[in-house]
Design a protein around this motif. Structure first.
Motif, PDB file in Angstrom:
ATOM      1  N   PRO A 184      -7.727  15.999   6.959  1.00 47.81           N
ATOM      2  CA  PRO A 184      -6.486  15.386   7.447  1.00 47.81           C
ATOM      3  C   PRO A 184      -5.287  16.311   7.301  1.00 47.81           C
ATOM      4  CG  PRO A 184      -7.696  13.892   6.001  1.00 47.81           C
ATOM      5  CD  PRO A 184      -8.327  15.241   5.857  1.00 47.81           C
ATOM      6  N   SER A 185      -4.474  16.374   8.351  1.00 49.92           N
ATOM      7  CA  SER A 185      -3.218  17.115   8.279  1.00 49.92           C
ATOM      8  C   SER A 185      -2.065  16.186   7.955  1.00 49.92           C
ATOM      9  CB  SER A 185      -2.944  17.835   9.605  1.00 49.92           C
ATOM     10  OG  SER A 185      -2.971  16.918  10.689  1.00 49.92           O
ATOM     11  N   ALA A 186      -2.216  14.905   8.347  1.00 46.98           N
ATOM     12  CA  ALA A 186      -1.223  13.878   8.031  1.00 46.98           C
ATOM     13  C   ALA A 186      -1.922  12.534   8.061  1.00 46.98           C
ATOM     14  CB  ALA A 186      -0.079  13.907   9.038  1.00 46.98           C
ATOM     15  N   MET A 187      -1.517  11.633   7.162  1.00 47.85           N
ATOM     16  CA  MET A 187      -2.105  10.293   7.154  1.00 47.85           C
ATOM     17  C   MET A 187      -1.197   9.358   6.380  1.00 47.85           C
ATOM     18  SD  MET A 187      -5.350  10.882   4.577  1.00 47.85           S
ATOM     19  CE  MET A 187      -5.137  11.416   2.869  1.00 47.85           C
ATOM     20  N   GLY A 188      -1.416   8.050   6.575  1.00 46.62           N
ATOM     21  CA  GLY A 188      -0.594   7.093   5.859  1.00 46.62           C
ATOM     22  C   GLY A 188      -0.838   5.683   6.326  1.00 46.62           C
ATOM     23  N   PHE A 189      -0.226   4.723   5.622  1.00 45.07           N
ATOM     24  CA  PHE A 189      -0.359   3.313   5.956  1.00 45.07           C
ATOM     25  C   PHE A 189       0.664   2.900   7.003  1.00 45.07           C
ATOM     26  CE2 PHE A 189      -2.345   3.628   1.797  1.00 45.07           C
ATOM     27  CZ  PHE A 189      -3.501   2.879   1.983  1.00 45.07           C
ATOM     28  N   ALA A 190       1.939   3.088   6.704  1.00 44.33           N
ATOM     29  CA  ALA A 190       2.985   2.700   7.649  1.00 44.33           C
ATOM     30  C   ALA A 190       3.464   3.890   8.463  1.00 44.33           C
ATOM     31  CB  ALA A 190       4.151   2.064   6.903  1.00 44.33           C
ATOM     32  N   ASN A 191       3.519   5.048   7.827  1.00 45.43           N
ATOM     33  CA  ASN A 191       3.980   6.271   8.487  1.00 45.43           C
ATOM     34  C   ASN A 191       3.074   7.428   8.097  1.00 45.43           C
ATOM     35  OD1 ASN A 191       6.660   5.245   9.610  1.00 45.43           O
ATOM     36  ND2 ASN A 191       6.931   4.815   7.424  1.00 45.43           N
ATOM     37  N   LEU A 192       3.047   8.453   8.943  1.00 45.60           N
ATOM     38  CA  LEU A 192       2.242   9.633   8.648  1.00 45.60           C
ATOM     39  C   LEU A 192       2.937  10.491   7.600  1.00 45.60           C
ATOM     40  CD1 LEU A 192       1.093  10.728  12.224  1.00 45.60           C
ATOM     41  CD2 LEU A 192      -0.259   9.549  10.484  1.00 45.60           C
ATOM     42  N   GLU A 193       2.175  10.907   6.596  1.00 44.15           N
ATOM     43  CA  GLU A 193       2.690  11.807   5.577  1.00 44.15           C
ATOM     44  C   GLU A 193       1.872  13.086   5.603  1.00 44.15           C
ATOM     45  OE1 GLU A 193       2.712   9.910   1.797  1.00 44.15           O
ATOM     46  OE2 GLU A 193       3.880   8.188   2.474  1.00 44.15           O
ATOM     47  N   ASN A 195       0.831  -1.209   0.000  1.00 44.62           N
ATOM     48  CA  ASN A 195       0.000   0.000   0.000  1.00 44.62           C
ATOM     49  C   ASN A 195       0.858   1.248   0.000  1.00 44.62           C
ATOM     50  OD1 ASN A 195      -2.687  -0.882  -0.072  1.00 44.62           O
ATOM     51  ND2 ASN A 195      -2.654  -1.447   2.091  1.00 44.62           N
ATOM     52  N   THR A 196       2.033   1.159   0.617  1.00 41.85           N
ATOM     53  CA  THR A 196       2.957   2.290   0.642  1.00 41.85           C
ATOM     54  C   THR A 196       3.658   2.456  -0.693  1.00 41.85           C
ATOM     55  OG1 THR A 196       3.310   1.963   3.012  1.00 41.85           O
ATOM     56  CG2 THR A 196       4.946   3.284   1.842  1.00 41.85           C
ATOM     57  N   ASN A 197       4.036   1.337  -1.303  1.00 43.71           N
ATOM     58  CA  ASN A 197       4.686   1.371  -2.621  1.00 43.71           C
ATOM     59  C   ASN A 197       4.484   0.020  -3.293  1.00 43.71           C
ATOM     60  OD1 ASN A 197       6.229   1.556  -4.911  1.00 43.71           O
ATOM     61  ND2 ASN A 197       8.183   1.874  -3.864  1.00 43.71           N
ATOM     62  N   PHE A 222      -0.112  -2.401  18.154  1.00 37.36           N
ATOM     63  CA  PHE A 222      -0.964  -3.282  17.368  1.00 37.36           C
ATOM     64  C   PHE A 222      -0.301  -3.773  16.079  1.00 37.36           C
ATOM     65  CE2 PHE A 222      -3.991  -0.712  19.860  1.00 37.36           C
ATOM     66  CZ  PHE A 222      -4.621  -1.744  20.547  1.00 37.36           C
ATOM     67  N   GLY A 223       0.893  -3.252  15.785  1.00 40.68           N
ATOM     68  CA  GLY A 223       1.658  -3.735  14.644  1.00 40.68           C
ATOM     69  C   GLY A 223       0.930  -3.592  13.327  1.00 40.68           C
ATOM     70  N   PRO A 224       1.058  -4.603  12.461  1.00 43.02           N
ATOM     71  CA  PRO A 224       0.459  -4.511  11.122  1.00 43.02           C
ATOM     72  C   PRO A 224      -1.059  -4.551  11.112  1.00 43.02           C
ATOM     73  CG  PRO A 224       1.377  -6.704  11.491  1.00 43.02           C
ATOM     74  CD  PRO A 224       1.813  -5.852  12.650  1.00 43.02           C
ATOM     75  N   ARG A 225      -1.682  -4.777  12.282  1.00 47.32           N
ATOM     76  CA  ARG A 225      -3.146  -4.696  12.345  1.00 47.32           C
ATOM     77  C   ARG A 225      -3.625  -3.268  12.096  1.00 47.32           C
ATOM     78  NH1 ARG A 225      -4.649  -6.933  18.014  1.00 47.32           N
ATOM     79  NH2 ARG A 225      -6.688  -6.111  17.368  1.00 47.32           N
ATOM     80  N   VAL A 226      -2.751  -2.283  12.317  1.00 46.42           N
ATOM     81  CA  VAL A 226      -3.076  -0.893  11.990  1.00 46.42           C
ATOM     82  C   VAL A 226      -2.933  -0.735  10.480  1.00 46.42           C
ATOM     83  CG1 VAL A 226      -2.439   1.527  12.272  1.00 46.42           C
ATOM     84  CG2 VAL A 226      -2.328  -0.036  14.232  1.00 46.42           C
ATOM     85  N   ILE A 227      -4.046  -0.538   9.806  1.00 53.21           N
ATOM     86  CA  ILE A 227      -4.061  -0.487   8.350  1.00 53.21           C
ATOM     87  C   ILE A 227      -3.797   0.923   7.828  1.00 53.21           C
ATOM     88  CG2 ILE A 227      -5.406  -1.038   6.287  1.00 53.21           C
ATOM     89  CD1 ILE A 227      -4.679  -3.423   8.165  1.00 53.21           C
ATOM     90  N   PHE A 228      -4.436   1.909   8.443  1.00 52.09           N
ATOM     91  CA  PHE A 228      -4.339   3.302   7.976  1.00 52.09           C
ATOM     92  C   PHE A 228      -4.608   4.198   9.166  1.00 52.09           C
ATOM     93  CE2 PHE A 228      -5.817   7.027   5.431  1.00 52.09           C
ATOM     94  CZ  PHE A 228      -4.726   7.111   4.569  1.00 52.09           C
ATOM     95  N   MET A 229      -3.964   5.366   9.197  1.00 50.61           N
ATOM     96  CA  MET A 229      -4.114   6.251  10.349  1.00 50.61           C
ATOM     97  C   MET A 229      -3.881   7.690   9.924  1.00 50.61           C
ATOM     98  SD  MET A 229      -0.551   5.195  12.249  1.00 50.61           S
ATOM     99  CE  MET A 229       1.027   5.285  11.357  1.00 50.61           C
TER     100      MET A 229
END
Length: 325
Positions: free
Chosen positions: A131-140, A13-15, A236-243
């Motif tokens: 949204p001010s920042a969001m992402g799958f693995a890291n906030l962008e 999802n990130t790349n 929660f590790g990879p259970r976090v899908i998007f934030m």
């Protein structure tokens, strides 16, 4: 699905052009195991497509979240009806509650869309989140200042060729657009470096047994939301899908989480409920998801068609209709 599958989904999802060898190194498994897992995720419909698209940054587009309760008799019919506006991207259904991801051409388009959803979704009091920042693995960071960068007609054709198959070999892209593989690689690298193109996936965790939840949180004043989300990701590790975090709600943030069982989901909710850093939170079980084609996809298709002198895009790069994941 297990945690390794979830990590694969997060990385893609990130790349979505990440080589399988790189995925294998990051995951600590063999390349063959990565191939097998990705094939299974694709065959079962969890990974529906590997995508390439014009980035929000290059378009100066504004993502937004609109949510609220609908008074419509059929929630799913209401959700499907939101496709009438080409800013509607994704709709999550939870009971009579709709959470809509919107892609606006500009912030000036917000009022018009809110009026549309009031009428179409019979939503009297929609909540608006920017949204001010969001992402799958890291906030962008969202809406970052755009550097001067212009896409050429050939760039649009390259992106369209990759649009529904971003893992396509560059030699195949080159054949479709009538360039050498070396030229395609150079142009693609230029777009990636400028942040003009997004590589991701179209996914549906509902294709597997499990529970998807949207957690909407208000943290206590003064708390570093980015650090808090980092702690959630660690827990929660990879259970976090998007934030993500919101610009118009100073204490607000959101997390999409997948759980293998309802029991696991309830334990996760209890963890949020008992966290002293949280002022309030709402947990919504996602019952259905709809994903639509937006003006962003149509713009790409039009630009590429104009470049090639055709009404539609080139080769196998035709855009898919909005689908119901």
């Amino acid at each position: 699905m297990d945690e390794t599958d979830l990590r694969i989904c997060s990385l893609l999802n990130t790349n979505s052009r990440t080589p399988f060898r790189d995925l294998a190194e990051m995951l600590g498994i063999s390349v063959q195991a990565v191939h097998k897992r990705v094939k299974t995720l694709t065959d079962t419909g969890v990974l529906r497509a590997f995508t390439a698209n014009l980035s929000f940054k290059i378009l100066n587009a504004v993502p937004a979240g609109i949510s609220g309760h609908t008074k419509g008799a059929s929630v799913d019919d209401v959700a499907r009806g939101l496709e009438k506006d080409d800013s509607s991207a994704i709709v999550h259904v939870s009971g009579d509650f709709l959470s809509v991801m919107v892609i606006l051409r500009s912030i000036g388009d917000l009022d018009r869309y809110v009026e549309f959803i009031r009428e179409e979704a019979q939503m009297e009091a929609p909540s608006i989140f920017l949204p001010s920042a969001m992402g799958f693995a890291n906030l962008e960071r969202q809406n970052a200042p755009r550097e001067e960068f212009e896409l050429t007609s050939l760039d649009y054709r390259i992106i369209l060729s990759l649009h529904r198959d971003s893992r396509k070999e560059l030699v195949d892209v080159a054949k479709e657009v009538g360039l050498s593989a070396k030229t395609v690689k150079r142009r693609l690298t230029r777009m990636i470096d400028a942040g003009a193109i997004d590589f991701g996936t179209e996914f549906d965790f509902g294709a597997q047994s499990g529970v998807s939840s949207l957690i909407v949180v208000d943290v206590k004043p003064g708390l570093d939301r980015g650090r808090f989300l980092g702690q959630v990701k660690d827990k929660f590790g990879p259970r976090v899908i998007f934030m993500g975090t919101y610009s118009n709600v100073p204490s607000g943030l959101f997390v999409f989480i997948w759980s293998a069982t309802l029991k696991e989901c309830r334990e996760m909710e209890a963890s949020f409920r008992e966290d002293p850093a949280i002022a309030s939170f709402k947990s919504l079980l996602i019952q259905n998801k709809y994903q639509f084609r937006t003006w962003r996809e149509r713009l790409l298709e039009e630009k590429a068609a104009g470049a090639s002198g055709q009404k539609r895009g080139v080769g196998s790069g035709h855009l898919a209709n909005g689908v119901k994941p």
